[in-house]
Scaffold this active site. Structure first.
Site, PDB file in Angstrom:
ATOM      1  CE  LYS A  18      37.572  40.324  34.281  1.00  0.00           C
ATOM      2  NZ  LYS A  18      37.622  39.085  35.039  1.00  0.00           N
ATOM      3  N   GLY A  24      34.919  42.225  29.137  1.00  0.00           N
ATOM      4  CA  GLY A  24      35.524  43.302  28.349  1.00  0.00           C
ATOM      5  C   GLY A  24      36.949  42.940  27.984  1.00  0.00           C
ATOM      6  CG  ASP A  32      33.256  30.063  34.323  1.00  0.00           C
ATOM      7  OD1 ASP A  32      33.091  28.990  33.701  1.00  0.00           O
ATOM      8  OD2 ASP A  32      33.324  31.171  33.764  1.00  0.00           O
ATOM      9  CB  VAL A  57      42.421  41.446  29.812  1.00  0.00           C
ATOM     10  CG1 VAL A  57      43.438  41.447  30.933  1.00  0.00           C
ATOM     11  CG2 VAL A  57      41.123  40.799  30.273  1.00  0.00           C
TER      12      VAL A  57
END
Ligand SMILES: *[C@@H]1O[C@H](CO)[C@@H](O)[C@H](O)[C@H]1NC(C)=O
Ligand SMILES: *[C@@H]1O[C@H](CO)[C@@H](O)[C@H](O)[C@H]1NC(C)=O
Ligand SMILES: *[C@@H]1O[C@H](CO)[C@@H](O)[C@H](O)[C@H]1NC(C)=O
Ligand SMILES: *[C@@H]1O[C@H](CO)[C@@H](O)[C@H](O)[C@H]1NC(C)=O
Ligand SMILES: *[C@@H]1O[C@H](CO)[C@@H](O)[C@H](O)[C@H]1NC(C)=O
Ligand SMILES: *[C@@H]1O[C@H](CO)[C@@H](O)[C@H](O)[C@H]1NC(C)=O
Ligand SMILES: CC(=O)N[C@H]1CO[C@H](CO)[C@@H](O)[C@@H]1O
Length: 834
Positions: free
Chosen positions: A525, A509, A621, A511
């Site tokens: 966030k 989404g 990640d 920030v």
């Protein structure tokens, strides 16, 4: 009743602890002694039996292959009366019982023989994958008639010692000792100075003893030491011998507290010392200095042994320096240690390319009120650490260092190296040995100053991570971990999620930048309210973040889960993602030093994830958009939405569906779907290349061979020409050695198989080294990269070629430095004297 039992038990324990028999000798599980080329068992002066290697049979602890070789024997001078001579490469393979650290000692003494020119023999020795000696030759050492003893420490589970004669020459060996060591002899962590951060000493690092000194006392031979070590007197290394006075006491008075095992050093080392000579000088304000010549370009473990048997009523307090850098200031030995107690401290010193010495100094603190000015040292050990290539012998960088100096017609360049030298180039690291129970001697506040800002080994467990329910968010100035916050507060902080406050948009989404009532600036966030997709990731992230707190991880401040709202709140990172500073924005480019510092910061964060928390955590990640910078460009790892707990003790990996980001994915993980922390190491390798080349991991717009950054850059790296493709902005400002170290580190991270990749701890170690190399360079040419010295890419290319042409020079210089490092272990005993 049970309380009494407990009390009795405690008393009993106490007795056991206090009556620990100090005399008990250490008995190693492996203790293999070989008399090479001998035909019978010989006893050394310390009474140990060295077995002949003539006829290894099934019961012998080693195999020699090929078996048939020449031997030389003369009368009976112990192990030096015989040698095995090798005309071709040969290998001793040993059965090791205990997987732990071992001493590996090699004895060399050229026996006069009409058949073999042993003195001028040139050969190389490897132990497993470690290169111990390259093109070693006794004749170049100029030792007269003494033997050479080389001592190494490795963690082993198997051992092969391989001896290779140089072309047209022979090799020889007189004796081999392999002795397993108590595990606590080598410290687990080290702290770098001046940065003061502590790094782990990877267990695969090997050590070579270069100096072992009984300060103020006589030389000790192997019969005086529970681990059969030898100790030398410090006189040859004193800068001013008149600055010291011998001090000694009865060795039987020396006490070993439980934290200092008796085998750390014999009591006869602790029972002698040098103190400051009063020398009838009115001004007692001077240092005692020792200088040790060492091989440049390596790191050294410097171990100080202290025992105060001198002071009676007053306190003894003094400073300790390595290479002009203060490492203990002041050291309050009276309060910390106590009279007659043995004590030791370890530091890690970097000796850069343009230095060849370690300067050790002790002296009174500047302000001395009510204390007598004095300082003592009882013993000192200096051990070389093997480098990233498991090498103990000379570095390639040396040749180019010489080349650089030669390239400068201007004499001031060299002068600059010499004068800037000691302070800024000799970079030192300090460590406190964290032997269990050590806190009795060093309390936390001392450590805080010493190891600041963060110790990766600090275990911040889950204990302090209770998720508190609400409300002190607006009052508490301290951002605690993982607080549950009210949605209304968050809405207020972000001006009802004002679009002008959006600082980023991710899969989860938007920030927002938010400011709480108390002034705390945060990143908010907020999950897209229409999607439930992020719920698992949301939970994972809260769960992970609540367990983690580290200077190089983005701090988690709180979260909110009300109705459809899922919100995570972090510290605000003013600098934004690292990628924005590399390409695709108009931010000013980062200097090489800044980039290294950022990589080091991120590596620290990942290293902490892998090792610092109660369980291994795999980020999954790692990429340049998940490394955020604060206003001061301090790097912090962010986004734990995909993170996973690592394998438990009896698993080697976690099986999982492949997730991550294209371009950063570990190929092995992709193939086998088995996740280990080495997948993060791979992704981090991609980040390193991105930082170096300032381009995305995948750029389909480029010519085919350049699309994939890893393939493209590794091609150049394998040709030794990585400098051709670095960010053009960096041209002319990067030290070639720093770049070489960086490139090699990235290459190792990107190894095809995860087992070949280094741990994050190793990566960190090497990046810090690359930074030291850059600082060395900057202090010579200046941070901006003075155009007088470096002229951009063409210059680099010619320098690379020069390195290749300097191979002969390298081997010569290696022999030169060998003199300094092996003399200690050779001057001590003359075999004729036995
Ligand atoms: C071993 O060799 C030495 C020197 O050649 C010789 O004096 C000695 O007798 C030999 N010992 C045995 C047991 O063969
Ligand atoms: C020893 O020196 C020779 C020639 O200088 C070189 O070719 C060889 O690689 C060296 N050996 C090692 C182990 O470095
Ligand atoms: C100090 O001790 C060393 C080693 O025992 C000895 O060689 C030296 O002569 C001594 N110096 C003095 C002044 O006693
Ligand atoms: C070292 O050992 C030898 C032989 O055991 C002994 O004579 C000597 O006194 C010892 N030296 C010290 C300083 O303990
Ligand atoms: C002792 O050595 C340190 C480091 O080289 C230096 O900073 C300090 O001034 C010296 N102290 C004295 C009294 O010379
Ligand atoms: C370090 O100390 C040595 C000896 O005191 C001195 O010669 C040298 O100049 C010092 N280096 C620096 C950079 O202060
Ligand atoms: C400069 C350095 O770190 N070590 C050596 C490199 O090689 C030159 C030339 O052989 C030696 O003089 C240095 O001591």
């Amino acid at each position: 009743m049970s309380a009494i039992c407990l009390l009795l038990l405690l008393l009993l324990l106490h007795c056991i602890v206090s009556f620990r028999p100090i005399e008990a000798l250490f008995s190693p599980k492996d203790h293999i002694l070989i008399n090479c080329g001998g035909n019978e068992t010989v006893l050394s002066a310390d009474g140990r039996a060295f077995l002949p290697d003539t006829l290894p049979d099934a019961s012998s602890p080693f195999v020699l292959s090929p078996t048939s070789h020449d031997v030389v024997r003369v009368g009976s001078s112990g192990v030096y009366g015989s040698a095995r001579v090798f005309r071709e490469a040969a290998e001793y393979r040993f059965r090791i019982r205990q997987k732990e650290r071992h001493f590996v000692r090699l004895h060399f003494y050229p026996i006069r023989s009409s058949l073999y020119a042993m003195k001028s023999a040139v050969f190389s020795v490897m132990a497993n994958e470690y290169t111990l000696m390259r093109n070693f030759s006794y004749s170049k050492l100029d030792l007269g008639e003494s033997f050479v003893l080389k001592e190494y420490i490795f963690r082993l589970e198997r051992l092969s010692i391989k001896v290779t004669p140089s072309i047209g020459s022979i090799a020889f060996l007189n004796a081999i000792e392999i002795i397993s060591l108590p595990d606590d002899l080598i410290p687990p962590v080290a702290s770098t100075v001046p940065s003061g951060t502590s790094v782990e000493i990877p267990s695969l690092v090997g050590f070579e003893t270069v100096f072992r000194i009984n300060v103020g006392g006589p030389a000790l031979d192997s019969s005086n030491d529970s681990l059969w070590r030898i100790w030398e007197n410090d006189h040859p290394f004193l800068v001013i011998s008149a600055s010291v006075r011998n001090a000694s006491t009865d060795p039987n008075l020396i006490r070993y507290p439980a934290e200092v095992p008796y085998y750390v050093a014999p009591n006869s080392v602790y029972a002698t010392a040098h103190e400051m000579a009063d020398a009838s000088v009115s001004n007692q304000n001077f240092n005692i200095s020792w200088v040790f010549l060492v091989e440049s370009g390596f790191q050294y473990l410097v171990r100080f042994h202290f025992c105060d048997f001198i002071t009676t009523t007053e306190n003894l307090l003094f400073n300790v320096y390595i290479n002009n850098q203060s490492v203990l200031s002041p050291f309050d030995i009276s309060n910390k240690v106590g009279l007659f107690n043995a004590y030791f401290l370890d530091f890690i010193a970097d000796v850069p390319m343009n230095s060849d010495r370690i300067l050790v100094q002790i002296g009174p603190p500047r302000v001395m009120v009510n204390f007598p000015a004095n300082a003592i040292l009882n013993g000192l050990e200096i051990m070389k650490l093997s480098d990233l290539n498991n090498d103990f012998d000379v570095h390639i960088e040396n040749a180019s260092g010489v080349q650089m100096a030669k390239n400068q017609k201007n004499g001031t360049f060299i002068v600059a190296i010499c004068s800037v030298g000691m302070s800024s180039l000799l970079v030192i690291a300090a460590i406190v040995i964290l032997f269990f129970g050590y806190h009795r001697y060093i309390n936390e506040s001392d450590l805080a100053g010493f190891l600041s800002p963060v110790a990766p080994t600090t275990h911040l467990g889950n204990s302090e991570t209770k998720i508190s329910t609400l409300s002190d968010a607006s009052s508490g100035a301290s951002p605690g971990i993982g607080q549950l916050l009210a949605f209304s507060e968050i809405r207020e902080a972000t001006k009802n999620f004002d679009e002008s406050l959006v600082v980023g948009i991710g899969g989860f989404g938007k920030v927002y930048k938010g400011v709480f009532e108390n002034g705390l600036v945060v990143a908010v966030k907020r999950a897209n309210p229409r999607s439930q997709q992020g719920l698992t990731e949301f939970r994972t992230e809260i769960e992970m973040l609540s367990k983690l707190q580290h200077h190089h991880l983005v701090s988690f401040i709180g979260y909110c889960h009300e109705a459809n709202e899922m919100v995570l709140i972090y510290e605000f990172m003013g600098g934004g993602p690292l990628r924005k500073h590399l390409y695709g924005s108009d931010l000013p480019p980062l200097s090489w030093k800044q980039r290294l510092q950022i990589c080091i910061g991120a590596a620290k964060g990942l290293h902490y994830l892998h090792t610092g928390a109660s369980e291994t955590i795999i980020h999954r990640d790692v990429k340049t958009t998940n490394i955020l910078l604060d206003d001061n460009l301090i790097a912090k790892v962010a986004d734990f939405g995909l993170s996973k707990m690592g394998p438990t003790v009896d698993q080697t990996h976690v099986s999982t569906a492949v997730k991550g980001s294209f371009g950063y994915l570990d190929p092995e993980y992709f193939r086998r779907q088995q996740l280990t922390e080495k997948s993060d190491v791979y992704s981090f390798g991609v980040v390193l290349l991105e930082v170096l080349c300032a381009r995305p991991a995948i750029n389909p717009a480029l010519p085919r061979d350049q699309v994939n950054l890893v393939e493209w850059a590794m091609n150049w790296q394998k040709q030794g020409q990585l400098e051709q493709i670095i960010d053009p902005y960096l041209a002319g400002t990067v030290s070639l050695y720093s770049l070489a170290k960086f490139g090699a580190t990235a290459e190792k991270c990107l190894a095809e198989y995860s087992m070949d990749r280094p741990s994050m701890g190793d990566v960190l170690w090497n990046l810090e080294y690359a930074l030291q190399l850059q600082e060395t360079f900057s202090s010579v040419v200046g941070d901006g990269g003075s155009t007088n010295c470096m002229l951009g890419l063409p210059e680099w290319i010619s320098q690379v070629e020069n390195i290749e042409n300097e191979h002969d020079m390298i081997s010569v210089s290696s022999d030169v430095t060998d003199v300094a490092t092996s003399r200690v272990f050779s001057q001590l005993m003359n075999p004729k004297g036995r």
